[in-house]
Design an enzyme around this catalytic site. Structure first.
Site, PDB file in Angstrom:
ATOM      1  N   LYS A 115       0.825  -1.212   0.000  1.00 25.78           N
ATOM      2  CA  LYS A 115       0.000   0.000   0.000  1.00 25.78           C
ATOM      3  C   LYS A 115       0.857   1.259   0.000  1.00 25.78           C
ATOM      4  CE  LYS A 115      -2.711  -3.059  -0.173  1.00 25.78           C
ATOM      5  NZ  LYS A 115      -3.067  -3.506  -1.516  1.00 25.78           N
ATOM      6  N   GLU A 199      -3.527   7.127   8.558  1.00 29.26           N
ATOM      7  CA  GLU A 199      -4.409   7.958   7.730  1.00 29.26           C
ATOM      8  C   GLU A 199      -5.501   8.537   8.604  1.00 29.26           C
ATOM      9  OE1 GLU A 199      -6.181   5.669   4.581  1.00 29.26           O
ATOM     10  OE2 GLU A 199      -4.386   5.777   3.322  1.00 29.26           O
ATOM     11  N   HIS A 234     -15.604  -6.689   5.908  1.00 24.62           N
ATOM     12  CA  HIS A 234     -14.783  -6.604   4.694  1.00 24.62           C
ATOM     13  C   HIS A 234     -15.096  -7.682   3.670  1.00 24.62           C
ATOM     14  CE1 HIS A 234     -12.682  -3.452   6.667  1.00 24.62           C
ATOM     15  NE2 HIS A 234     -12.352  -4.247   7.667  1.00 24.62           N
ATOM     16  N   ARG A 291      -6.630  -7.742 -10.304  1.00 24.01           N
ATOM     17  CA  ARG A 291      -7.227  -9.003 -10.764  1.00 24.01           C
ATOM     18  C   ARG A 291      -8.618  -8.721 -11.329  1.00 24.01           C
ATOM     19  NH1 ARG A 291      -8.081  -8.607  -5.124  1.00 24.01           N
ATOM     20  NH2 ARG A 291     -10.306  -8.332  -4.736  1.00 24.01           N
TER      21      ARG A 291
HETATM   22  C1  MV4 Z   1     -10.312   3.383   5.347  1.00 22.98           C
HETATM   23  C2  MV4 Z   1     -11.531   3.654   6.003  1.00 22.98           C
HETATM   24  C3  MV4 Z   1     -11.677   4.887   6.600  1.00 22.98           C
HETATM   25  N1  MV4 Z   1     -10.674   5.774   6.552  1.00 22.98           N
HETATM   26  N2  MV4 Z   1      -9.354   4.316   5.316  1.00 22.98           N
HETATM   27  C4  MV4 Z   1     -11.222  -1.167   4.336  1.00 22.98           C
HETATM   28  C5  MV4 Z   1     -10.788  -1.954   3.165  1.00 22.98           C
HETATM   29  C6  MV4 Z   1      -9.522  -1.335   2.746  1.00 22.98           C
HETATM   30  N3  MV4 Z   1      -9.472  -1.286   1.313  1.00 22.98           N
HETATM   31  C7  MV4 Z   1      -9.520   0.011   3.350  1.00 22.98           C
HETATM   32  N4  MV4 Z   1     -10.670   0.106   4.181  1.00 22.98           N
HETATM   33  C8  MV4 Z   1     -11.021   1.257   4.791  1.00 22.98           C
HETATM   34  N5  MV4 Z   1     -10.088   2.230   4.749  1.00 22.98           N
HETATM   35  C9  MV4 Z   1      -9.535   5.476   5.927  1.00 22.98           C
HETATM   36  N6  MV4 Z   1      -8.553   6.376   5.912  1.00 22.98           N
HETATM   37  C10 MV4 Z   1     -12.497   2.683   6.033  1.00 22.98           C
HETATM   38  C11 MV4 Z   1     -12.254   1.460   5.444  1.00 22.98           C
HETATM   39  C12 MV4 Z   1     -13.304   0.518   5.566  1.00 22.98           C
HETATM   40  C13 MV4 Z   1     -13.986   0.031   4.486  1.00 22.98           C
HETATM   41  C14 MV4 Z   1     -13.673   0.399   3.194  1.00 22.98           C
HETATM   42  C15 MV4 Z   1     -14.352  -0.096   2.136  1.00 22.98           C
HETATM   43  C16 MV4 Z   1     -15.376  -1.005   2.358  1.00 22.98           C
HETATM   44  C17 MV4 Z   1     -15.702  -1.397   3.602  1.00 22.98           C
HETATM   45  C18 MV4 Z   1     -15.023  -0.897   4.682  1.00 22.98           C
HETATM   46  C19 MV4 Z   1     -15.382  -1.305   5.963  1.00 22.98           C
HETATM   47  C20 MV4 Z   1     -14.708  -0.815   7.027  1.00 22.98           C
HETATM   48  C21 MV4 Z   1     -13.656   0.086   6.839  1.00 22.98           C
END
Ligand code: MV4
Length: 479
Positions: A115, A199, A234, A291
């Site tokens: 990342k 973040e 997730h 993918r």
């Molecule tokens: C985040 C976030 C809030 N703030 N980053 C979860 C999956 C991964 N791709 C990153 N994710 C998140 N990153 C910041 N700075 C909240 C999530 C997140 C989330 C993102 C997409 C779909 C579902 C989620 C469920 C919980 C948290």
């Protein structure tokens, strides 16, 4: 390209082979001992037993799979999703053995797998990112200073994580050090890499991702967005395209940003750029998945494309025939992932045999399925049985069809997420389009589902009694 080996199982193996057949390309399946009787094995032109049930003794054995491919004169390997699909070493090993890996070059897989490397790679491409640090944290007091500037709550993320793995929320300053210690040791344990970064925590985001497609001649296009906010821990459960919150302008901005992300890592093939969208419709780059994704069918439907066909054409070195301005959104598509999990029992895996298994049929219904009646669901792999996809001219039509298709899907012998799909489709927040990634946590409980089922059972009983009485002409009850 005359012959493709599909290094996967279940619905995605069949999905890929379906297009290969359409294109006149021969198919090779691989399978583990427990998958001997699986539909993907029967569907292929040739099939090779690769090992025992646990995936590290079968579907993850890259070298063995490459040897099978060489023995059978295979031209290309399609990895599907999961298993070896985002393994840069495997992609590289394919190329070294003169087998085309149907996917991006190992460079893009590697960059996006980290990342921090991903952020570093895209940062000069004018991509909005959540405020935070862009290097691995080595100095915890310094990191705390940055966290205070950003403002709590913040999120600690593992660089080697992704898809929600290796994240910790820090609510306030006092718990910063302890959470940081935990996050680092978790990252070391889970990924063998303790690199973490922080973040700003976006509290109630939507998860919106953009499908991209790039050829080997420098052409990159996007196929609009998928809304994937309906997820549980997730794990996505319902996905749709298009999103009901994007304006044409925002859609274009996000699509253009996704194309720049793909260009930044010299992307080739089909990929997905994930964004968070906050309440004020600001979007931020999260990560890129290198993918073909589980939820690709909703994008295929609204853009009238076959993504596997496009992947194969790109892998053959063809120039993308589609131009950005050729691609329009047609109607609306919904996807429900049908898992062998019990929604009334904390979504625990539901093991057993598919005693009855009949797919729904009709216009506007597509089922990407990997199982048949009489089969057992193996415990060794992902518990997804199929994907139920519905589509129509409008979102309401797609939702109505989904409810109909769920009812028409007959599964006995195991519990599935089908009733959960009904719950989502009937929920006001979902119907109105006003929801975020907290939808399931906020609204779902086994009890609400039970109540809903009881109400439906009562209604069904009433209708049955009324019908009985009418046909018996015993007595007229008021309508
Ligand atoms: C985040 C976030 C809030 N703030 N980053 C979860 C999956 C991964 N791709 C990153 N994710 C998140 N990153 C910041 N700075 C909240 C999530 C997140 C989330 C993102 C997409 C779909 C579902 C989620 C469920 C919980 C948290």
């Amino acid at each position: 390209m005359k012959k493709i080996l599909v290094a996967n199982r279940g619905e995605i193996a069949i999905r890929v082979m379906r297009t290969a057949k359409k294109m006149g390309i021969k198919t090779v399946a691989i399978y583990s001992t427990i998958d001997r009787q699986s539909p993907h094995v029967k569907y292929a032109d040739e099939a090779v037993l690769i090992g025992e049930a646990p995936s590290n003794q079968s579907y993850l054995l890259g070298d063995k799979i490459i040897n099978v491919a060489k023995d059978l004169n295979v031209d290309a390997i399609h990895p599907g999703y999961g298993f070896l699909s985002e393994n840069a070493d495997f992609a590289e090993a394919c190329e070294k053995n003169n087998i085309i890996f149907i996917g991006p070059k190992s460079h893009a897989i590697r960059v996006m797998g980290s990342k921090l490397a991903a952020k570093d790679t895209v940062k000069s491409y004018d991509i909005p990112m959540v405020p935070g640090t862009d290097e691995a944290i080595t100095d915890i007091p310094e990191a705390k200073k940055i966290a205070k500037e950003i403002g709590f709550p913040i999120l600690i993320k593992a660089s080697a994580g992704g898809g929600g793995k290796g994240m910790r929320i820090v609510e306030n300053e006092t718990e910063f050090e302890s959470q940081m210690d935990r996050a680092i040791s978790e990252a070391v344990n889970a990924f063998g890499d303790g690199s973490v970064f922080i973040e700003k925590y976006v509290a109630s985001p939507r998860h919106i991702e953009i499908q991209v497609l790039a050829d080997t001649h420098g052409n990159v296009i996007h196929l609009f967005e998928r809304e994937c906010s309906i997820q549980r821990r997730h794990q996505k459960v319902v996905e749709e395209a298009p999103s009901s919150v994007l304006t044409p302008k925002l859609r274009q901005q996000m699509g253009d940003a996704a194309v720049r992300v793909a260009k930044a890592c010299d992307y080739v093939g089909a990929g997905t750029v994930e964004f968070l969208l906050d309440e004020n419709l600001n979007f931020y780059f999260l990560e890129m998945n290198t993918r073909l994704q589980v939820e690709h069918p909703v994008s295929e439907i609204i853009t009238k494309t076959d993504l596997v066909e496009l992947q194969i054409k790109v892998a053959r070195g063809e120039v993308l025939a589609l131009k950005q301005e050729d691609i329009k959104i047609h109607g609306h598509a919904l996807e429900l992932r049908v898992y062998a999990e019990d929604p009334l029992n904390d979504f625990l895996p539901s093991v057993g045999t598919l005693e009855v298994y009949k797919l729904p049929k009709g216009d506007g219904i597509r089922v990407d399925n990997g199982f048949e009646e009489g089969m057992e669901i193996p415990i060794y792999y992902d518990p997804m049985i199929s994907k139920l996809i519905t589509y129509g001219n409008t979102r309401d039509e797609a939702i109505s069809l989904m409810k109909y298709a769920i009812n028409d899907y007959q599964i006995e012998g195991i519990q599935t997420t089908l009733p959960f799909g009904t719950f989502v489709c009937e929920h006001d927040a979902f119907r109105s389009g006003n929801f975020d990634t907290h939808f399931v946590k906020k609204y779902y409980s086994a009890n609400t589902l039970l109540e809903q089922q009881k109400t439906e059972a009562k209604l069904a009983a009433l209708i049955a009694v009324q019908h009985y009485l009418k046909t018996q002409k015993l007595l007229r009850i008021p309508d």
